[in-house]
Structure formats: structure tokens, C-alpha cells
Design a protein around this motif. Structure first.
Motif, PDB file in Angstrom:
ATOM      1  N   ALA A 151      -7.192  17.061 -21.711  1.00 18.83           N
ATOM      2  CA  ALA A 151      -7.730  17.481 -20.416  1.00 18.83           C
ATOM      3  C   ALA A 151      -9.007  18.293 -20.611  1.00 18.83           C
ATOM      4  CB  ALA A 151      -6.686  18.285 -19.653  1.00 18.83           C
ATOM      5  N   LEU A 152      -9.003  19.186 -21.593  1.00 20.68           N
ATOM      6  CA  LEU A 152     -10.188  19.990 -21.890  1.00 20.68           C
ATOM      7  C   LEU A 152     -11.335  19.102 -22.350  1.00 20.68           C
ATOM      8  CD1 LEU A 152     -11.642  22.705 -22.487  1.00 20.68           C
ATOM      9  CD2 LEU A 152     -10.560  22.633 -24.753  1.00 20.68           C
ATOM     10  N   ARG A 153     -11.053  18.160 -23.223  1.00 19.47           N
ATOM     11  CA  ARG A 153     -12.084  17.259 -23.754  1.00 19.47           C
ATOM     12  C   ARG A 153     -12.778  16.499 -22.631  1.00 19.47           C
ATOM     13  NH1 ARG A 153      -9.080  13.000 -26.574  1.00 19.47           N
ATOM     14  NH2 ARG A 153      -8.985  12.180 -24.440  1.00 19.47           N
ATOM     15  N   GLU A 154     -11.997  15.984 -21.692  1.00 20.81           N
ATOM     16  CA  GLU A 154     -12.589  15.231 -20.599  1.00 20.81           C
ATOM     17  C   GLU A 154     -13.336  16.141 -19.633  1.00 20.81           C
ATOM     18  OE1 GLU A 154     -12.753  11.956 -20.475  1.00 20.81           O
ATOM     19  OE2 GLU A 154     -11.781  12.042 -22.440  1.00 20.81           O
ATOM     20  N   LEU A 155     -12.869  17.374 -19.486  1.00 22.41           N
ATOM     21  CA  LEU A 155     -13.512  18.320 -18.573  1.00 22.41           C
ATOM     22  C   LEU A 155     -14.937  18.636 -19.011  1.00 22.41           C
ATOM     23  CD1 LEU A 155     -13.103  20.242 -16.103  1.00 22.41           C
ATOM     24  CD2 LEU A 155     -12.420  21.983 -17.759  1.00 22.41           C
ATOM     25  N   VAL A 156     -15.147  18.784 -20.332  1.00 17.27           N
ATOM     26  CA  VAL A 156     -16.469  19.187 -20.834  1.00 17.27           C
ATOM     27  C   VAL A 156     -17.268  18.010 -21.376  1.00 17.27           C
ATOM     28  CG1 VAL A 156     -15.532  21.452 -21.403  1.00 17.27           C
ATOM     29  CG2 VAL A 156     -15.618  19.691 -23.179  1.00 17.27           C
ATOM     30  N   ARG A 157     -16.757  16.783 -21.203  1.00 12.90           N
ATOM     31  CA  ARG A 157     -17.410  15.619 -21.809  1.00 12.90           C
ATOM     32  C   ARG A 157     -18.871  15.494 -21.394  1.00 12.90           C
ATOM     33  NH1 ARG A 157     -16.012  10.854 -24.089  1.00 12.90           N
ATOM     34  NH2 ARG A 157     -13.777  11.250 -23.835  1.00 12.90           N
ATOM     35  N   ASP A 158     -19.182  15.706 -20.144  1.00 14.93           N
ATOM     36  CA  ASP A 158     -20.540  15.494 -19.641  1.00 14.93           C
ATOM     37  C   ASP A 158     -21.394  16.755 -19.668  1.00 14.93           C
ATOM     38  OD1 ASP A 158     -19.921  12.826 -19.129  1.00 14.93           O
ATOM     39  OD2 ASP A 158     -19.152  13.289 -17.129  1.00 14.93           O
ATOM     40  N   GLU A 159     -20.858  17.835 -20.225  1.00 17.16           N
ATOM     41  CA  GLU A 159     -21.635  19.071 -20.299  1.00 17.16           C
ATOM     42  C   GLU A 159     -22.592  19.017 -21.488  1.00 17.16           C
ATOM     43  OE1 GLU A 159     -21.498  21.436 -18.085  1.00 17.16           O
ATOM     44  OE2 GLU A 159     -19.824  20.621 -16.943  1.00 17.16           O
ATOM     45  N   GLU A 160     -23.748  19.648 -21.345  1.00 18.45           N
ATOM     46  CA  GLU A 160     -24.739  19.700 -22.416  1.00 18.45           C
ATOM     47  C   GLU A 160     -24.731  21.093 -23.034  1.00 18.45           C
ATOM     48  OE1 GLU A 160     -28.545  18.602 -21.010  1.00 18.45           O
ATOM     49  OE2 GLU A 160     -27.927  16.623 -20.279  1.00 18.45           O
ATOM     50  N   LEU A 265     -13.376  28.059 -12.062  1.00 15.52           N
ATOM     51  CA  LEU A 265     -12.550  27.309 -11.132  1.00 15.52           C
ATOM     52  C   LEU A 265     -13.361  26.874  -9.925  1.00 15.52           C
ATOM     53  CD1 LEU A 265      -9.833  26.248 -10.263  1.00 15.52           C
ATOM     54  CD2 LEU A 265      -9.311  28.489  -9.300  1.00 15.52           C
ATOM     55  N   GLU A 266     -14.176  27.787  -9.374  1.00 19.10           N
ATOM     56  CA  GLU A 266     -14.947  27.460  -8.187  1.00 19.10           C
ATOM     57  C   GLU A 266     -15.951  26.348  -8.468  1.00 19.10           C
ATOM     58  OE1 GLU A 266     -14.147  30.398  -9.120  1.00 19.10           O
ATOM     59  OE2 GLU A 266     -13.020  31.221  -7.421  1.00 19.10           O
ATOM     60  N   ARG A 267     -16.562  26.394  -9.656  1.00 19.93           N
ATOM     61  CA  ARG A 267     -17.571  25.384  -9.967  1.00 19.93           C
ATOM     62  C   ARG A 267     -16.945  24.002 -10.050  1.00 19.93           C
ATOM     63  NH1 ARG A 267     -20.816  24.613 -15.670  1.00 19.93           N
ATOM     64  NH2 ARG A 267     -21.531  22.518 -15.241  1.00 19.93           N
ATOM     65  N   LYS A 268     -15.813  23.884 -10.715  1.00 19.80           N
ATOM     66  CA  LYS A 268     -15.207  22.573 -10.880  1.00 19.80           C
ATOM     67  C   LYS A 268     -14.611  22.055  -9.573  1.00 19.80           C
ATOM     68  CE  LYS A 268     -16.350  21.461 -14.912  1.00 19.80           C
ATOM     69  NZ  LYS A 268     -17.245  20.316 -15.084  1.00 19.80           N
ATOM     70  N   ILE A 269     -14.177  22.946  -8.706  1.00 18.50           N
ATOM     71  CA  ILE A 269     -13.710  22.507  -7.403  1.00 18.50           C
ATOM     72  C   ILE A 269     -14.869  21.941  -6.606  1.00 18.50           C
ATOM     73  CG2 ILE A 269     -12.870  23.336  -5.184  1.00 18.50           C
ATOM     74  CD1 ILE A 269     -10.946  25.109  -6.637  1.00 18.50           C
ATOM     75  N   GLU A 270     -16.032  22.612  -6.683  1.00 21.22           N
ATOM     76  CA  GLU A 270     -17.205  22.125  -5.973  1.00 21.22           C
ATOM     77  C   GLU A 270     -17.578  20.729  -6.454  1.00 21.22           C
ATOM     78  OE1 GLU A 270     -20.186  24.982  -6.678  1.00 21.22           O
ATOM     79  OE2 GLU A 270     -19.232  26.558  -5.491  1.00 21.22           O
ATOM     80  N   GLU A 271     -17.444  20.490  -7.779  1.00 23.24           N
ATOM     81  CA  GLU A 271     -17.843  19.218  -8.341  1.00 23.24           C
ATOM     82  C   GLU A 271     -16.719  18.191  -8.294  1.00 23.24           C
ATOM     83  OE1 GLU A 271     -19.121  20.148 -12.230  1.00 23.24           O
ATOM     84  OE2 GLU A 271     -20.864  21.318 -11.587  1.00 23.24           O
ATOM     85  N   GLY A 272     -15.546  18.599  -7.827  1.00 27.43           N
ATOM     86  CA  GLY A 272     -14.423  17.665  -7.713  1.00 27.43           C
ATOM     87  C   GLY A 272     -13.809  17.298  -9.036  1.00 27.43           C
ATOM     88  N   GLN A 273     -13.933  18.156 -10.068  1.00 27.38           N
ATOM     89  CA  GLN A 273     -13.418  17.847 -11.397  1.00 27.38           C
ATOM     90  C   GLN A 273     -12.207  18.672 -11.770  1.00 27.38           C
ATOM     91  OE1 GLN A 273     -16.503  18.008 -14.318  1.00 27.38           O
ATOM     92  NE2 GLN A 273     -17.933  16.828 -13.098  1.00 27.38           N
TER      93      GLN A 273
END
Length: 276
Positions: A151-160, A265-273
Motif C-alpha cells: 500500500a505504501l509503495r503504490e501511494l508514493v509511486r508517482d511522487e518525485e 491525510l488531507e492531501r491524499k484525500i484531496e487527490e483521491g488517493q
């Protein structure tokens, strides 16, 4: 002279064809009768003859055109494998909890069963099929750890660049931020297996900095210690250096390349992730 064996076989094949046209498959229960014909027993006898090399190629082809499956175990494995694929597409791991289901099948219990030592010893092709979906389908560490990591790996996959996931960020009900914080603790990190540490390090996650050693009063003070005092507190409540204090949840945004971004938490809710 009438070949009764050939007639009996043709009669059985015709009954199987009728069954397939009605039901949609050739998986006939052993006790099933098609009229007066014990079709389930007849199908079982065909499987036995095929396995013993006593069946002609022509008969085998005719049965296969009806969807005949020679190994019931192989058939069940393929059905469960399809459910496992469906689960992986949603959860990015085959380390499913025992209660997990997919395609109306108890895929979690099935995966738990075949992870037992020696369960696939006679079926290396089955294990290869599972590894093709998820190389870590049967890790040396707990399945629960692997679920959180996936779950963590997929959460940060697109982060630079470096990313810090704050506690409170959940994916599929798992608090991956708390998971990260726990893994970074010295005692926990030291107890991880090499493969676990390697996977975390690939995501830019490592152990916390060693705690500051406070010298007794009156002890000689070196240049390094004077520099530390001049910089201020080295260890923050979050285990980060003073220059990397985590910003608040509602302002957890990156500030440009080269800087560690915080995922709140707020950021990922905004992005729907993240889970709401």
C-alpha cells in the motif's frame, strides 16, 4: 460384429455434450446422472484412461472440444488464480487477509493455504504462475507487513524525490503513515529482515537518526559538540532533523525539487488517493 465398447463411449460422449450445452461446462459432479446414464462416473473414467495413456488421440480431442478438463485440481487452481489476479489489481499484493474475497471466491483463505510449507512442492508451475502476478506472494516475513508495504509503495509511486508519509494516511483501511513511523524505530529496524530493509530503502525510508548523547556537566566539549549546540535541537519529536520539521497536515505540500515532501491525510484525500 457390433463394437459395444465403441457404442457405449459414443453414448457417453453424447450425454456429456447434452450436459455441456445445458450447463455451460464439462465439470460433471461424480454422482450426477444424465437420465439413466451415470455421467459423472463416466467422465471420471475418461480422466483415468487419459492419465494412464489408454485413450486414443481422437477421443481425447473430441472430449477437449466439449471443454473437458483432465485434471480437476488444475481447473480449480486456474479458477482461484483468476480471483487472485482480480484481488491483486485492487490491492497490489497477493498477501491477502484470510477473509478476503474476489470474484465470489474465498481467495484469502486459498492463498493462506497454499503458502503453507510444501503445499506447492508437486506443482512448481502453479508457484511460477503466482510469482508472475506478484513476486512477493509468499514472503519470508509476515503477510500483514507485506500488505502495508505494498500500500505504501503504490501511494508514493508517482511522487518525485524523497517523501514522508505522515501518520493518519490510510490506504484500504491501513494506516501506512503509522507503519512507516514504526519501521524507522531503531529496535524495529534492527529486527527487520534484509529483504524488508531493502524494500523500504528503495522508497527512501531508513531508520531514525541516533539519539543525541548528552555529556555530563563539566565534561570536555569538542568542536563538534559546540556546533551541535549552535544549531539547536537535533532531534525533533518526529525523529527528523531540525531543518526537516514536518509541516502541518493542512500545509503538507512539497516546496520544490530536492526537498522532502510530506504526504498528509488531507492531501491524499484531496487527490483521491487515500481512504476517507
Amino acid at each position: 460384429m457390433i463394437d459395444t465398447e465403441r457404442q457405449d463411449w459414443a453414448r457417453g460422449w453424447a450425454k456429456l455434450k447434452t450436459y455441456v450445452e445445458r450447463v455451460g461446462n464439462a465439470r460433471v459432479p461424480y454422482g450426477h446422472r444424465e437420465g439413466a446414464t451415470p455421467l459423472g462416473q463416466w467422465v471420471a473414467e475418461q480422466r483415468r484412461a487419459y492419465g494412464a495413456g489408454e485413450m486414443s488421440g481422437q477421443r481425447a480431442q473430441r472430449l477437449e472440444r466439449l471443454g473437458m478438463v483432465w485434471s480437476v485440481a488444475d481447473e480449480r487452481f486456474q479458477e482461484n488464480l483468476e480471483a487472485a489476479k482480480a484481488y491483486y489489481e485492487q490491492h497490489w499484493t497477493l498477501c491477502a487477509p484470510r477473509t478476503a474475497t474476489a470474484l465470489d471466491r474465498k481467495v484469502g483463505q486459498w492463498l493462506s493455504n497454499i503458502r503453507r510449507p510444501g503445499a506447492l512442492a508437486e506443482h512448481p508451475e502453479w508457484e511460477a504462475a503466482l510469482k508472475e502476478i506478484d513476486p512477493d506472494w509468499n514472503p519470508a516475513w509476515p503477510a500483514d507487513w507485506q500488505r502495508h508495504y505494498a500500500a505504501l509503495r503504490e501511494l508514493v509511486r508517482d511522487e518525485e524525490g524523497p517523501v514522508e508519509v505522515l501518520p493518519g494516511v490510510t490506504v484500504h483501511g491501513m494506516d501506512v503513515g503509522r507503519f512507516v513511523a514504526k519501521q524507522r524505530q531503531h529496535e524495529v529496524w534492527a529486527g527487520l529482515m534484509d529483504g524488508q530493509r531493502e524494500r523500504l530503502e528503495q522508497l527512501g525510508i531508513g531508520p531514525l537518526a541516533p539519539p543525541t548523547v548528552v555529556k555530563p556537566a563539566g565534561a570536555p566539549v569538542g568542536a563538534f559538540e559546540r556546533g551541535v549546540v549552535a544549531l539547536g535541537p537535533v532531534q525533533s519529536p518526529h525523529g527528523l532533523c531540525g531543518a526537516c520539521q514536518p509541516i502541518s497536515r493542512r500545509t503538507a505540500r512539497g516546496r520544490g525539487r530536492g526537498q522532502t515532501r510530506r504526504i498528509s491525510l488531507e492531501r491524499k484525500i484531496e487527490e483521491g488517493q487515500a481512504d476517507r
